[in-house]
Design a protein around this motif. Sequence first.
Motif, PDB file in Angstrom:
ATOM      1  N   THR A  46      -7.713 -17.990   7.445  1.00  0.00           N
ATOM      2  CA  THR A  46      -7.506 -17.224   8.674  1.00  0.00           C
ATOM      3  C   THR A  46      -6.450 -16.138   8.518  1.00  0.00           C
ATOM      4  OG1 THR A  46      -5.940 -18.905   9.463  1.00  0.00           O
ATOM      5  CG2 THR A  46      -8.233 -19.122  10.174  1.00  0.00           C
ATOM      6  N   LEU A  47      -6.026 -15.862   7.281  1.00  0.00           N
ATOM      7  CA  LEU A  47      -5.122 -14.738   7.025  1.00  0.00           C
ATOM      8  C   LEU A  47      -5.758 -13.851   5.960  1.00  0.00           C
ATOM      9  CD1 LEU A  47      -2.412 -13.215   7.333  1.00  0.00           C
ATOM     10  CD2 LEU A  47      -1.530 -14.655   5.489  1.00  0.00           C
ATOM     11  N   VAL A  48      -6.002 -12.598   6.306  1.00  0.00           N
ATOM     12  CA  VAL A  48      -6.501 -11.603   5.360  1.00  0.00           C
ATOM     13  C   VAL A  48      -5.430 -10.526   5.250  1.00  0.00           C
ATOM     14  CG1 VAL A  48      -8.301  -9.921   4.845  1.00  0.00           C
ATOM     15  CG2 VAL A  48      -8.899 -12.097   5.956  1.00  0.00           C
ATOM     16  N   ASP A  49      -4.927 -10.334   4.034  1.00  0.00           N
ATOM     17  CA  ASP A  49      -3.803  -9.419   3.806  1.00  0.00           C
ATOM     18  C   ASP A  49      -4.243  -8.247   2.944  1.00  0.00           C
ATOM     19  OD1 ASP A  49      -0.723  -9.002   3.819  1.00  0.00           O
ATOM     20  OD2 ASP A  49      -1.283  -8.831   1.705  1.00  0.00           O
ATOM     21  N   THR A  50      -4.067  -7.040   3.460  1.00  0.00           N
ATOM     22  CA  THR A  50      -4.468  -5.841   2.748  1.00  0.00           C
ATOM     23  C   THR A  50      -3.324  -4.826   2.778  1.00  0.00           C
ATOM     24  OG1 THR A  50      -6.211  -4.168   2.579  1.00  0.00           O
ATOM     25  CG2 THR A  50      -5.589  -4.858   4.801  1.00  0.00           C
ATOM     26  N   ALA A  51      -3.626  -3.580   2.414  1.00  0.00           N
ATOM     27  CA  ALA A  51      -2.606  -2.532   2.402  1.00  0.00           C
ATOM     28  C   ALA A  51      -3.268  -1.170   2.337  1.00  0.00           C
ATOM     29  CB  ALA A  51      -1.657  -2.694   1.207  1.00  0.00           C
ATOM     30  N   ARG A  52      -2.545  -0.167   2.791  1.00  0.00           N
ATOM     31  CA  ARG A  52      -3.000   1.213   2.708  1.00  0.00           C
ATOM     32  C   ARG A  52      -3.360   1.579   1.266  1.00  0.00           C
ATOM     33  NH1 ARG A  52      -5.078   5.785   5.028  1.00  0.00           N
ATOM     34  NH2 ARG A  52      -4.427   7.610   3.857  1.00  0.00           N
ATOM     35  N   GLY A  53      -2.623   1.051   0.304  1.00  0.00           N
ATOM     36  CA  GLY A  53      -2.794   1.437  -1.082  1.00  0.00           C
ATOM     37  C   GLY A  53      -3.841   0.662  -1.852  1.00  0.00           C
ATOM     38  N   TYR A  54      -4.624  -0.199  -1.181  1.00  0.00           N
ATOM     39  CA  TYR A  54      -5.598  -1.026  -1.888  1.00  0.00           C
ATOM     40  C   TYR A  54      -6.991  -0.396  -1.919  1.00  0.00           C
ATOM     41  CZ  TYR A  54      -2.171  -4.886  -1.601  1.00  0.00           C
ATOM     42  OH  TYR A  54      -1.055  -5.680  -1.694  1.00  0.00           O
ATOM     43  N   ASN A  55      -7.035   0.894  -2.164  1.00  0.00           N
ATOM     44  CA  ASN A  55      -8.284   1.625  -2.356  1.00  0.00           C
ATOM     45  C   ASN A  55      -9.247   1.396  -1.185  1.00  0.00           C
ATOM     46  OD1 ASN A  55     -10.104   3.340  -3.600  1.00  0.00           O
ATOM     47  ND2 ASN A  55     -10.642   1.966  -5.256  1.00  0.00           N
ATOM     48  N   LEU A  56     -10.394   0.767  -1.412  1.00  0.00           N
ATOM     49  CA  LEU A  56     -11.422   0.612  -0.374  1.00  0.00           C
ATOM     50  C   LEU A  56     -11.242  -0.631   0.485  1.00  0.00           C
ATOM     51  CD1 LEU A  56     -14.544   1.521  -2.573  1.00  0.00           C
ATOM     52  CD2 LEU A  56     -13.390   2.999  -0.912  1.00  0.00           C
ATOM     53  N   SER A  57     -10.151  -1.365   0.278  1.00  0.00           N
ATOM     54  CA  SER A  57     -10.000  -2.671   0.917  1.00  0.00           C
ATOM     55  C   SER A  57     -10.055  -2.599   2.438  1.00  0.00           C
ATOM     56  CB  SER A  57      -8.687  -3.312   0.466  1.00  0.00           C
ATOM     57  OG  SER A  57      -8.495  -4.556   1.083  1.00  0.00           O
ATOM     58  N   GLU A  58      -9.253  -1.734   3.048  1.00  0.00           N
ATOM     59  CA  GLU A  58      -9.229  -1.678   4.504  1.00  0.00           C
ATOM     60  C   GLU A  58     -10.597  -1.286   5.068  1.00  0.00           C
ATOM     61  OE1 GLU A  58      -4.644  -0.860   5.866  1.00  0.00           O
ATOM     62  OE2 GLU A  58      -5.977   0.872   5.713  1.00  0.00           O
ATOM     63  N   ALA A  59     -11.236  -0.314   4.437  1.00  0.00           N
ATOM     64  CA  ALA A  59     -12.548   0.114   4.926  1.00  0.00           C
ATOM     65  C   ALA A  59     -13.561  -1.015   4.846  1.00  0.00           C
ATOM     66  CB  ALA A  59     -13.023   1.326   4.120  1.00  0.00           C
ATOM     67  N   ARG A  60     -13.500  -1.784   3.790  1.00  0.00           N
ATOM     68  CA  ARG A  60     -14.457  -2.877   3.629  1.00  0.00           C
ATOM     69  C   ARG A  60     -14.192  -4.023   4.605  1.00  0.00           C
ATOM     70  NH1 ARG A  60     -15.023  -2.523  -3.026  1.00  0.00           N
ATOM     71  NH2 ARG A  60     -16.882  -1.179  -2.962  1.00  0.00           N
ATOM     72  N   ILE A  61     -12.933  -4.277   4.882  1.00  0.00           N
ATOM     73  CA  ILE A  61     -12.615  -5.291   5.892  1.00  0.00           C
ATOM     74  C   ILE A  61     -13.182  -4.864   7.240  1.00  0.00           C
ATOM     75  CG2 ILE A  61     -10.714  -6.309   7.211  1.00  0.00           C
ATOM     76  CD1 ILE A  61      -9.114  -6.285   4.536  1.00  0.00           C
ATOM     77  N   GLY A  62     -13.001  -3.598   7.583  1.00  0.00           N
ATOM     78  CA  GLY A  62     -13.569  -3.107   8.833  1.00  0.00           C
ATOM     79  C   GLY A  62     -15.079  -3.186   8.863  1.00  0.00           C
ATOM     80  N   ARG A  63     -15.703  -2.834   7.756  1.00  0.00           N
ATOM     81  CA  ARG A  63     -17.158  -2.799   7.686  1.00  0.00           C
ATOM     82  C   ARG A  63     -17.765  -4.199   7.794  1.00  0.00           C
ATOM     83  NH1 ARG A  63     -17.511  -0.107   3.015  1.00  0.00           N
ATOM     84  NH2 ARG A  63     -17.173   1.807   4.194  1.00  0.00           N
ATOM     85  N   HIS A  64     -17.112  -5.186   7.161  1.00  0.00           N
ATOM     86  CA  HIS A  64     -17.740  -6.498   7.028  1.00  0.00           C
ATOM     87  C   HIS A  64     -17.156  -7.586   7.929  1.00  0.00           C
ATOM     88  CE1 HIS A  64     -20.065  -5.005   3.687  1.00  0.00           C
ATOM     89  NE2 HIS A  64     -18.972  -4.601   3.076  1.00  0.00           N
ATOM     90  N   LEU A  65     -15.967  -7.343   8.508  1.00  0.00           N
ATOM     91  CA  LEU A  65     -15.356  -8.398   9.314  1.00  0.00           C
ATOM     92  C   LEU A  65     -15.047  -7.992  10.746  1.00  0.00           C
ATOM     93  CD1 LEU A  65     -12.786 -10.244   6.981  1.00  0.00           C
ATOM     94  CD2 LEU A  65     -15.126 -10.918   7.593  1.00  0.00           C
TER      95      LEU A  65
END
Length: 307
Positions: A46-65
């Motif tokens: 229940t904790l997903v940790d990302t960052a501005r600097g993690y390339n496509l990570s934030e976009a993919r979290i938005g797209r899939h979650l």
Amino acid sequence: MEQRPFGTTGLTVSTLGLGAGHIGGDDQSEDHVGWLLNEALDLGITLVDTARGYNLSEARIGRHLSWRRDDFVLSTKIGYSIPGHDDWSASIIGAGIDEALRTMRTDRLDIVHLHSCPIEILQRGEVTDALDRAVQSGKVRVMAYSGENEALAYAVDSGRFGSIQTSINLTDQRGLDGPVARAVAAGMGVIAKRPIANAAWRFAERPVGQYAEPYWERLQVMKLDPSELLADDPAAAKLSAADRWLSLALRFAASQPGVSSCIVGTASLDHLRHNADLLAAGPLAPTAVDAIRAAFRQHDKGWEGQV
């Protein structure tokens, strides 16, 4: 999956969190990332940790979650790399938060960290004030600091933050008796990063130039023996040598007072499930924890936290 209070913030997080750096890589397909993220939540993470600097990570979290936004606590890190704004300026904090909201398709960010913000920037107060304004506006629930050493201590002692993220593992313990203990006493949430010490034990020789190198050096001196430390642990009886190390590391980090979640970065569902299974064995015996803490204190020669 065990769920723990995130300090006194009102949030609850899983003992194992997903570090979402790896899912941002160009080598990961969209189908795989979407499957991994949803399976992680189904596992009870229940904790997903990302960052501005993690390339496509934030976009993919938005797209899939984004369709499961109420099922997890979303943590990110900001302070840099917004066109038209200076790094570590007040304006980049607001812009970074707005960009993260758009990218991750959400109306709020649960935890927002100043990502390894230098101490002199923290002392000026502009970025902290800007992050506080985002909390007051309802865009951010918990303002947080991610970092190490003097900057971490300053952030904790400032009384401005609701949580911290810092390195806590077998060979990275310097903060436990200082800023981490003070953070816990103040009711802050604590996220342990690098809980498996970059799996430094897997290298037969010094991994020169890799993140694991300082941890490998420390392990050579500390001379920890997982078989000995887990000798009376029923959960470890049938584990391989490599898994004894992994079990020892994960459960040591999760056993530290006040640690809410240990984040492990991976793009492998098998690794994620395996880590969850190992943590399910519960905390280490106090005698094992004490022995690991004593080994660090005995050999600590300026072993600062690794950023």
